[in-house]
Design a protein around this motif. Structure first.
Motif, PDB file in Angstrom:
ATOM      1  N   VAL A  19       0.841  -1.202   0.000  1.00  0.00           N
ATOM      2  CA  VAL A  19       0.000   0.000   0.000  1.00  0.00           C
ATOM      3  C   VAL A  19       0.875   1.250   0.000  1.00  0.00           C
ATOM      4  O   VAL A  19       0.637   2.185  -0.768  1.00  0.00           O
ATOM      5  N   GLU A  20       1.895   1.255   0.831  1.00  0.00           N
ATOM      6  CA  GLU A  20       2.788   2.415   0.901  1.00  0.00           C
ATOM      7  C   GLU A  20       3.531   2.639  -0.416  1.00  0.00           C
ATOM      8  O   GLU A  20       3.702   3.775  -0.862  1.00  0.00           O
ATOM      9  N   SER A  39      -6.888  -9.186  -3.621  1.00  0.00           N
ATOM     10  CA  SER A  39      -7.993  -8.907  -2.688  1.00  0.00           C
ATOM     11  C   SER A  39      -7.905  -9.787  -1.447  1.00  0.00           C
ATOM     12  O   SER A  39      -8.106  -9.311  -0.322  1.00  0.00           O
ATOM     13  N   ALA A  40      -7.594 -11.068  -1.643  1.00  0.00           N
ATOM     14  CA  ALA A  40      -7.462 -11.979  -0.497  1.00  0.00           C
ATOM     15  C   ALA A  40      -6.339 -11.527   0.433  1.00  0.00           C
ATOM     16  O   ALA A  40      -6.483 -11.565   1.664  1.00  0.00           O
ATOM     17  N   LEU A  41      -5.243 -11.091  -0.147  1.00  0.00           N
ATOM     18  CA  LEU A  41      -4.106 -10.620   0.648  1.00  0.00           C
ATOM     19  C   LEU A  41      -4.469  -9.352   1.407  1.00  0.00           C
ATOM     20  O   LEU A  41      -4.195  -9.228   2.611  1.00  0.00           O
ATOM     21  N   LEU A  42      -5.099  -8.408   0.732  1.00  0.00           N
ATOM     22  CA  LEU A  42      -5.511  -7.163   1.381  1.00  0.00           C
ATOM     23  C   LEU A  42      -6.485  -7.446   2.524  1.00  0.00           C
ATOM     24  O   LEU A  42      -6.320  -6.914   3.639  1.00  0.00           O
ATOM     25  N   ALA A  46      -5.048  -8.818   5.726  1.00  0.00           N
ATOM     26  CA  ALA A  46      -4.352  -7.828   6.558  1.00  0.00           C
ATOM     27  C   ALA A  46      -5.316  -6.802   7.148  1.00  0.00           C
ATOM     28  O   ALA A  46      -4.887  -5.853   7.809  1.00  0.00           O
ATOM     29  N   GLY A  47      -6.616  -6.977   6.885  1.00  0.00           N
ATOM     30  CA  GLY A  47      -7.608  -6.052   7.425  1.00  0.00           C
ATOM     31  C   GLY A  47      -7.822  -4.815   6.584  1.00  0.00           C
ATOM     32  O   GLY A  47      -8.436  -3.853   7.049  1.00  0.00           O
ATOM     33  N   ASN A  48      -7.341  -4.818   5.350  1.00  0.00           N
ATOM     34  CA  ASN A  48      -7.496  -3.677   4.454  1.00  0.00           C
ATOM     35  C   ASN A  48      -8.683  -3.905   3.520  1.00  0.00           C
ATOM     36  O   ASN A  48      -9.078  -5.048   3.286  1.00  0.00           O
ATOM     37  N   PRO A  49      -9.234  -2.816   2.960  1.00  0.00           N
ATOM     38  CA  PRO A  49     -10.305  -2.982   1.970  1.00  0.00           C
ATOM     39  C   PRO A  49      -9.800  -3.786   0.768  1.00  0.00           C
ATOM     40  O   PRO A  49      -8.658  -3.606   0.323  1.00  0.00           O
ATOM     41  N   SER A  50     -10.655  -4.651   0.246  1.00  0.00           N
ATOM     42  CA  SER A  50     -10.225  -5.553  -0.825  1.00  0.00           C
ATOM     43  C   SER A  50      -9.885  -4.832  -2.129  1.00  0.00           C
ATOM     44  O   SER A  50      -9.197  -5.396  -2.966  1.00  0.00           O
ATOM     45  N   HIS A  51     -10.373  -3.612  -2.295  1.00  0.00           N
ATOM     46  CA  HIS A  51     -10.089  -2.871  -3.531  1.00  0.00           C
ATOM     47  C   HIS A  51      -9.171  -1.669  -3.289  1.00  0.00           C
ATOM     48  O   HIS A  51      -9.170  -0.711  -4.054  1.00  0.00           O
ATOM     49  N   GLU A  52      -8.381  -1.751  -2.227  1.00  0.00           N
ATOM     50  CA  GLU A  52      -7.467  -0.649  -1.926  1.00  0.00           C
ATOM     51  C   GLU A  52      -6.437  -0.457  -3.033  1.00  0.00           C
ATOM     52  O   GLU A  52      -6.012   0.657  -3.314  1.00  0.00           O
ATOM     53  N   LEU A  53      -6.027  -1.542  -3.640  1.00  0.00           N
ATOM     54  CA  LEU A  53      -5.153  -1.496  -4.813  1.00  0.00           C
ATOM     55  C   LEU A  53      -5.899  -2.177  -5.953  1.00  0.00           C
ATOM     56  O   LEU A  53      -6.535  -3.208  -5.747  1.00  0.00           O
ATOM     57  N   ARG A  54      -5.802  -1.619  -7.131  1.00  0.00           N
ATOM     58  CA  ARG A  54      -6.529  -2.169  -8.278  1.00  0.00           C
ATOM     59  C   ARG A  54      -5.573  -2.490  -9.404  1.00  0.00           C
ATOM     60  O   ARG A  54      -4.590  -1.782  -9.625  1.00  0.00           O
ATOM     61  N   LEU A  55      -5.923  -3.551 -10.113  1.00  0.00           N
ATOM     62  CA  LEU A  55      -5.110  -3.999 -11.247  1.00  0.00           C
ATOM     63  C   LEU A  55      -5.865  -3.815 -12.554  1.00  0.00           C
ATOM     64  O   LEU A  55      -7.082  -3.927 -12.591  1.00  0.00           O
ATOM     65  N   ARG A  56      -5.097  -3.595 -13.592  1.00  0.00           N
ATOM     66  CA  ARG A  56      -5.661  -3.680 -14.934  1.00  0.00           C
ATOM     67  C   ARG A  56      -4.809  -4.657 -15.728  1.00  0.00           C
ATOM     68  O   ARG A  56      -3.727  -5.048 -15.291  1.00  0.00           O
ATOM     69  N   LYS A  57      -5.288  -5.038 -16.872  1.00  0.00           N
ATOM     70  CA  LYS A  57      -4.585  -6.005 -17.704  1.00  0.00           C
ATOM     71  C   LYS A  57      -3.343  -5.360 -18.309  1.00  0.00           C
ATOM     72  O   LYS A  57      -3.406  -4.250 -18.827  1.00  0.00           O
TER      73      LYS A  57
END
Length: 180
Positions: free
Chosen positions: A74-75, A95-98, A101-112
Motif C-alpha cells: 500500500v505504501e 484482494s485476499a491478501l488485502l 491484513a484487514g485492508n479494503p479488498s479494492h485498496e489497490l486495483r489492477l488492470r490487464k
C-alpha cells in the motif's frame, strides 16, 4: 509510474490463496515475497506446487506475514498504475491478501498488462497510427515474447511483463519514426 505485479497461488480453485507476490516498476525496481499462510487458508494443489515449486514447508519457513507485505504494498504501490497479465486471477489473490491484513479488498486495483501496452504504444507512436495497427503491433510483441516454458514464479513473470512494456516502447518509437 507503471508497475507490473504477479502472484503465485495455492491452486486455481475458488478457495485458493496467494503464496507469492512480486512487483516491478518500469524503472526496474522490484520486490518479491513468499507469503505466510494464515488460518483459514487451507486449499492446496500438488499440481500447482509442481508448477511453481513452492512447498508448504518453504512458505512456513520463509513466508512473510501478510500485514508486513500489505503495509509495504500500500505504501509503495498506491499511487501507481498497477498491471497484471491475468488481472482476474491476480486481482482475486490481491484482494485476499488485502483482506487478510484487514485492508479494503479494492485498496489497490489492477488492470490487464495488455491495456498498459496499448496505452503506451498509442502514446509513443502517436495519432498517425490506427488503433487496429496498434492492437496488431502489441499482439505481435506479446506473441513473440511468449516463453516456451513459463517460469511460474511471481518475479520472473512480472519481469516478463516489464520486458514486454519496454519492447513496446522501443518498437513504438521505431514505428512512429517510420510514419510520414
Amino acid at each position: 509510474m507503471s508497475v507490473f505485479l504477479d502472484f503465485e497461488a495455492s491452486s486455481l480453485s475458488k478457495h485458493s490463496y496467494p503464496i507469492e507476490v512480486a512487483w516491478v516498476f518500469e524503472d526496474g525496481r522490484a520486490r518479491s515475497f513468499l507469503i505466510k499462510r494464515i488460518p483459514g487458508w487451507t486449499d492446496w494443489s500438488s499440481e500447482a506446487e509442481a508448477l511453481h515449486g513452492i512447498s508448504r514447508e518453504q512458505l512456513a519457513r520463509d513466508g512473510v506475514d501478510v500485514s508486513t507485505i500489505v503495509s509495504e504494498m500500500v505504501e509503495t504501490l498506491a499511487d501507481h498504475d498497477l498491471s497484471a497479465s491475468a488481472p482476474s486471477w491476480d486481482g482475486k489473490w490481491l484482494s485476499a491478501l488485502l483482506r487478510a491484513a484487514g485492508n479494503p479488498s479494492h485498496e489497490l486495483r489492477l488492470r490487464k498488462s495488455d491495456e498498459a501496452f496499448l496505452d503506451l504504444a498509442k502514446e509513443v507512436a502517436g495519432s498517425s497510427v490506427s488503433d487496429k495497427d496498434i492492437e496488431d503491433f502489441v499482439s505481435d510483441i506479446i506473441e513473440r515474447t511468449e516463453p516456451s516454458s513459463p517460469p511460474h514464479r511471481a518475479l520472473p513473470d512480472a519481469l516478463l511483463e516489464l520486458d514486454r512494456w519496454k519492447l513496446v516502447r522501443e518498437e513504438a518509437r521505431d514505428l512512429q519514426a517510420k510514419r510520414p
